[in-house]
Scaffold this motif. Structure first.
Motif, PDB file in Angstrom:
ATOM      1  N   ARG A  93       0.859  -1.192   0.000  1.00 49.21           N
ATOM      2  CA  ARG A  93       0.000   0.000   0.000  1.00 49.21           C
ATOM      3  C   ARG A  93       0.895   1.242   0.000  1.00 49.21           C
ATOM      4  O   ARG A  93       1.627   1.473   0.971  1.00 49.21           O
ATOM      5  N   ASP A  94       0.827   2.017  -1.073  1.00 52.51           N
ATOM      6  CA  ASP A  94       1.639   3.233  -1.221  1.00 52.51           C
ATOM      7  C   ASP A  94       3.108   2.879  -1.021  1.00 52.51           C
ATOM      8  O   ASP A  94       3.636   2.018  -1.709  1.00 52.51           O
ATOM      9  N   LYS A  95       3.753   3.525  -0.048  1.00 55.37           N
ATOM     10  CA  LYS A  95       5.178   3.297   0.195  1.00 55.37           C
ATOM     11  C   LYS A  95       5.430   2.251   1.276  1.00 55.37           C
ATOM     12  O   LYS A  95       6.557   2.076   1.732  1.00 55.37           O
ATOM     13  N   PHE A  96       4.362   1.565   1.674  1.00 55.77           N
ATOM     14  CA  PHE A  96       4.484   0.579   2.738  1.00 55.77           C
ATOM     15  C   PHE A  96       4.113  -0.810   2.232  1.00 55.77           C
ATOM     16  O   PHE A  96       3.331  -0.962   1.275  1.00 55.77           O
ATOM     17  N   VAL A  97       4.648  -1.797   2.930  1.00 54.26           N
ATOM     18  CA  VAL A  97       4.175  -3.153   2.771  1.00 54.26           C
ATOM     19  C   VAL A  97       3.603  -3.549   4.127  1.00 54.26           C
ATOM     20  O   VAL A  97       4.260  -3.428   5.154  1.00 54.26           O
ATOM     21  N   ILE A  98       2.349  -3.979   4.139  1.00 52.64           N
ATOM     22  CA  ILE A  98       1.643  -4.267   5.386  1.00 52.64           C
ATOM     23  C   ILE A  98       1.712  -5.768   5.660  1.00 52.64           C
ATOM     24  O   ILE A  98       1.344  -6.594   4.808  1.00 52.64           O
ATOM     25  N   VAL A  99       2.200  -6.089   6.864  1.00 56.25           N
ATOM     26  CA  VAL A  99       2.148  -7.476   7.335  1.00 56.25           C
ATOM     27  C   VAL A  99       0.941  -7.573   8.262  1.00 56.25           C
ATOM     28  O   VAL A  99       0.943  -6.996   9.355  1.00 56.25           O
ATOM     29  N   ARG A 100      -0.084  -8.276   7.812  1.00 57.58           N
ATOM     30  CA  ARG A 100      -1.326  -8.374   8.595  1.00 57.58           C
ATOM     31  C   ARG A 100      -1.385  -9.739   9.269  1.00 57.58           C
ATOM     32  O   ARG A 100      -1.301 -10.780   8.598  1.00 57.58           O
ATOM     33  N   ILE A 101      -1.566  -9.720  10.579  1.00 57.18           N
ATOM     34  CA  ILE A 101      -1.710 -10.950  11.376  1.00 57.18           C
ATOM     35  C   ILE A 101      -3.072 -10.877  12.047  1.00 57.18           C
ATOM     36  O   ILE A 101      -3.312 -10.029  12.905  1.00 57.18           O
ATOM     37  N   GLU A 102      -3.945 -11.811  11.653  1.00 59.33           N
ATOM     38  CA  GLU A 102      -5.331 -11.761  12.098  1.00 59.33           C
ATOM     39  C   GLU A 102      -5.702 -13.068  12.775  1.00 59.33           C
ATOM     40  O   GLU A 102      -5.338 -14.149  12.317  1.00 59.33           O
ATOM     41  N   ASP A 103      -6.424 -12.950  13.920  1.00 61.91           N
ATOM     42  CA  ASP A 103      -6.866 -14.166  14.624  1.00 61.91           C
ATOM     43  C   ASP A 103      -8.334 -14.045  14.991  1.00 61.91           C
ATOM     44  O   ASP A 103      -8.902 -12.948  14.952  1.00 61.91           O
ATOM     45  N   ASN A 104      -8.929 -15.186  15.347  1.00 63.91           N
ATOM     46  CA  ASN A 104     -10.333 -15.211  15.775  1.00 63.91           C
ATOM     47  C   ASN A 104     -10.433 -15.536  17.262  1.00 63.91           C
ATOM     48  O   ASN A 104     -11.329 -16.264  17.690  1.00 63.91           O
ATOM     49  N   GLY A 105      -9.487 -14.957  18.016  1.00 58.19           N
ATOM     50  CA  GLY A 105      -9.421 -15.259  19.445  1.00 58.19           C
ATOM     51  C   GLY A 105     -10.330 -14.391  20.294  1.00 58.19           C
ATOM     52  O   GLY A 105     -11.384 -13.938  19.858  1.00 58.19           O
ATOM     53  N   GLU A 106      -9.870 -14.136  21.530  1.00 52.27           N
ATOM     54  CA  GLU A 106     -10.724 -13.478  22.523  1.00 52.27           C
ATOM     55  C   GLU A 106     -10.968 -12.003  22.202  1.00 52.27           C
ATOM     56  O   GLU A 106     -11.991 -11.435  22.580  1.00 52.27           O
ATOM     57  N   GLY A 107     -10.032 -11.346  21.533  1.00 47.43           N
ATOM     58  CA  GLY A 107     -10.196  -9.933  21.202  1.00 47.43           C
ATOM     59  C   GLY A 107      -9.906  -9.013  22.385  1.00 47.43           C
ATOM     60  O   GLY A 107      -9.728  -9.445  23.537  1.00 47.43           O
ATOM     61  N   MET A 108      -9.839  -7.719  22.104  1.00 50.43           N
ATOM     62  CA  MET A 108      -9.526  -6.721  23.129  1.00 50.43           C
ATOM     63  C   MET A 108     -10.462  -5.529  23.002  1.00 50.43           C
ATOM     64  O   MET A 108     -10.927  -5.206  21.908  1.00 50.43           O
ATOM     65  N   SER A 109     -10.719  -4.861  24.112  1.00 52.07           N
ATOM     66  CA  SER A 109     -11.554  -3.659  24.084  1.00 52.07           C
ATOM     67  C   SER A 109     -10.724  -2.460  23.629  1.00 52.07           C
ATOM     68  O   SER A 109      -9.494  -2.459  23.685  1.00 52.07           O
ATOM     69  N   ARG A 110     -11.426  -1.402  23.202  1.00 54.68           N
ATOM     70  CA  ARG A 110     -10.734  -0.189  22.758  1.00 54.68           C
ATOM     71  C   ARG A 110      -9.967   0.450  23.922  1.00 54.68           C
ATOM     72  O   ARG A 110      -8.886   0.997  23.752  1.00 54.68           O
ATOM     73  N   GLU A 111     -10.555   0.387  25.117  1.00 56.14           N
ATOM     74  CA  GLU A 111      -9.892   0.953  26.288  1.00 56.14           C
ATOM     75  C   GLU A 111      -8.598   0.219  26.597  1.00 56.14           C
ATOM     76  O   GLU A 111      -7.583   0.838  26.942  1.00 56.14           O
TER      77      GLU A 111
END
Length: 707
Positions: free
Chosen positions: A628-646
């Motif tokens: 993406r543009d001048k970056f290469v994004i390494v995306r690591i995605e899981d379907n685990g417990e997740g986290m709140s915004r806080e």
């Protein structure tokens, strides 16, 4: 009759009046600038202006060959009247007048002196006006008698003023009394001689402007000493010091020149040689005297003591003190500079510094311009240490009495023999927040010095400043050491974190070896894992040996790096979905430390695997590489417990904050973000509780292919 001699005398008198006019012009300007409206200052200013007018009239008299002498005499009479008025005002302030041993009411005495003064002044000016239009030589007796009466009156007023002024206040009027006494003693001699021989001696008459000009500095000094006269006059101590030096040198050379003249005159054939040798020797002696630190110190103390309200020019002293103390370009250590800064105040050539240690003893910490003494520690129970702690006085080690005059025969400190018998004179306590930080011992000053309240105040104040400065220096030194320990502790924390990850890999390998020991593919993976662990441990050992993190920056193939990390984490939990065959994945390179970047990706991947443990067979972790543009994004995605915004905002990137209990260090994500930011990238996190988490590592790529 006198021919060239008279012409020379007239020329000399003309020059004298010019010099006198310049002197009183300068004095009048100084007094006018400093005048704040009080009558004492106003009348003294009037005296200076009339002296200037008298000098100018004298110039015209010299030019006109005596034709305008009447005007000069009248101006002189007005000046004398102003001087008498000034002295009467000062005399009025005297609270007690003594005449023939008896006390007289000041008011009645003042009225009597005022009446006499008015009569004498009126007589003097009237005679000058009446006789001024006739040749001076024919009217010597009546005119000179008026001026003689003025001289007697002024001297009488001066005597009464000085004698009836309290001894502690005479210091303020000493120089102006000396100035007026000098003028009118000479006037008395001049006019008495004129009355006695019925003629005016031309040489004595021509010397008058020189006499009046010479005393003008004395009037300025007295004005500076008496702020109550409302004359805010500032006289530079350096100017007075250098002027006194030049005048002394001039008088010395004049005397030596006179002596050389007589040596040449009466030396016969060797006269010229003897004169040259004598003058050369005299000049060498003068240079030695002027370059002598002791002589300069004595002259400076004398000038400060006798010419100024206060002994010290506090502005100059404070500037010099701070400049010496904070001179970073000085080769002297800071504690030696502290000694020097205090020593300069009292013209001491050397000193010692004893610092209070944590156990209460005083340890010799520095010396300046002196050899180390026999004693290098003064114990806390030493009588001198106890005395300093109790009294906090500036101590004169020679008479062993507190120099602030609070000492008595019962309050003498016991001085250790090495200090008492050495060339040590003053002990100055260094107080910081009412606590003794230490003390400085100064050697005998170059010039004789008996401490008074002014010396004590400036030494104690400067000592407190020294203590504060040194205490802050010590605090900064301790802070620097603490920061070094903090850096090592931080490095140790990161190393332990990395070791924990390595132990986790090897533990997993050990657990699976019993089950897959006969599987050739597993054996290959095991050797690769062990080799990778050895490389990481060598990297950590290198960091520990150097004390800093060693970076090996190079081009890192993102696809290859992700493939290696995924291979190492196979079988560690959830199923990892990564399409390494994607041709675009191997096309991007990042400028980074391969070991460091691999540790970042590995940690984020391990966190994803840990977050999906509760999902068991349904656990999935996906990895993708997205340009993406001048970056290469390494995306690591899981379907685990997740986290709140806080949690993401407040805790995720905070160091030493972990949700893994004793098994976690709480520095992995913090370390990952710090490194990614350092190479010009960023980390973005999207998460929802119960749904899963997505980490996006934005890495700035450098090339899109190896070529």
């Amino acid at each position: 009759m006198c021919g060239q001699g008279c012409d020379a005398l007239v020329n000399l008198t003309f020059i004298a009046f010019i010099v006198c006019a310049v002197a009183y012009l300068f004095l009048s300007v100084v007094l006018l600038i400093g005048w704040k409206g009080k009558k004492e200052g106003g009348i003294l200013l009037l005296v200076s202006i009339l002296s200037l007018a008298w000098s100018i009239s004298g110039i015209f008299v010299a030019v006109s060959s005596g034709k305008l002498v009447a005007i000069s005499l009248i101006v002189e009479g007005l000046r004398n009247a102003a001087i008498i008025a000034f002295l009467l005002i000062l005399l009025k302030k005297v609270t007690s007048v003594v005449i023939d041993g008896e006390h007289v009411k000041p008011s009645s005495y003042y009225c009597w002196m005022l009446a006499v003064s008015v009569l004498v002044v009126i007589y003097n000016i009237a005679i000058d006006i009446i006789t001024g239009f006739t040749p001076l030589i024919s009217s010597v007796t009546p005119s000179m008698s008026g001026h003689l009466a003025i001289s007697v009156l002024v001297l009488a007023l001066l005597e009464q003023l000085y004698r009836n002024t309290a001894s502690e206040k005479r210091w303020g009027i000493k120089y102006i009394s000396l100035a007026f006494a000098g003028i009118f003693v000479y006037e008395f001699y001049l006019y008495a001689d004129s009355l006695l021989f019925n003629r005016i001696e031309a040489g004595l008459w021509g010397a008058r402007p020189w006499i009046v000009a010479v005393v003008s500095p004395f009037i300025a000094v007295s004005a500076a000493r008496n702020p109550k006269w409302s004359l805010d006059v500032y006289v530079s101590r350096q100017a007075v010091f250098h002027t006194a030096t030049l005048i002394g040198a001039g008088v010395y050379l004049l005397l030596m020149s006179i002596a050389g003249f007589y040596i040449k005159k009466y030396g016969g054939d060797w006269g010229t040689v003897a004169q040259a040798v004598f003058v050369f020797a005299a000049i060498m002696v003068l240079l030695l005297i002027m370059l002598s630190g002791k002589t300069r110190s004595w002259l400076r103390v004398t000038v400060n003591k006798h010419f100024f309200n206060y002994k010290y020019d506090y502005r100059e002293e404070w500037i010099r003190f701070n400049k010496t103390l904070t001179a970073l370009d000085d080769i002297l250590p800071i504690r030696s500079r502290a000694i020097k800064s205090l020593a300069q105040i009292v013209e001491s050539p050397a000193g010692l510094f004893f610092k209070k240690e944590q156990d209460g003893d005083y340890q010799l910490a520095a010396n300046w311009n002196t050899a180390l003494p026999e004693i290098d520690i003064i114990h806390r129970d030493d009588p001198l240490a106890l005395f300093v702690k109790e009294k906090e006085w500036v101590i004169d080690l020679q008479d062993k009495v507190g120099a602030n005059k609070e000492g008595s025969q019962e309050n003498k400190p016991v001085i250790a023999e090495p200090l008492k018998n050495g060339d040590y004179r003053f002990l100055i306590p260094l107080l910081n927040d009412s606590e003794i930080y230490g003390f400085i011992i100064l050697n005998e000053p170059r010039s004789s010095l008996n401490l008074n309240w002014e010396d004590i105040d400036i030494l104690k104040t400067a000592g407190s400043q020294v203590a504060s400065y040194l205490a802050q220096y010590d605090a900064n030194d301790q802070l620097t050491i603490a920061r070094q320990f903090e850096a090592y502790n931080r490095l140790s924390t990161f190393v332990i974190h990395d070791l924990k990850n390595l132990v986790g890999q090897l533990t997993l390998l050990s657990a699976n070896s019993k089950k897959f020991r006969h599987n050739e593919e597993f054996i290959d993976d095991a050797f690769e894992t062990v080799e990778n662990s050895v490389d990481k441990m060598n990297h950590l050992l290198e960091q520990l040996r150097s004390g800093i993190e060693k970076k090996v920056v190079g081009r890192v193939n993102i696809g290859e790096l992700i493939g290696t990390v995924v291979q190492l984490r196979k079988g560690a939990g959830a199923s990892i979905e990564y399409d390494g065959s994607n041709s675009s994945a191997d096309s991007y390179y990042v400028s980074a430390d391969k070991q460091e970047l691999a540790a970042v990706v590995e940690h984020i991947l391990q966190n994803a695997l840990d977050a999906t443990l509760s999902m068991k067979d349904k656990a999935v972790v996906k990895i993708a590489i997205i340009p993406r543009d001048k970056f290469v994004i390494v995306r690591i995605e899981d379907n685990g417990e997740g986290m709140s915004r806080e949690f993401i905002r407040d805790r995720l990137f905070s160091p030493f904050d972990t949700t893994k209990g004793d098994s976690g260090m709480g520095v992995g994500v913090y370390q990952a973000r710090e490194y990614i930011t350092r190479i010009g990238g960023r980390i973005e996190v999207n998460s929802e509780v119960g749904v899963g988490t997505e980490f996006n590592l934005y890495l700035p790529f450098t090339v899109t292919s190896e070529k």
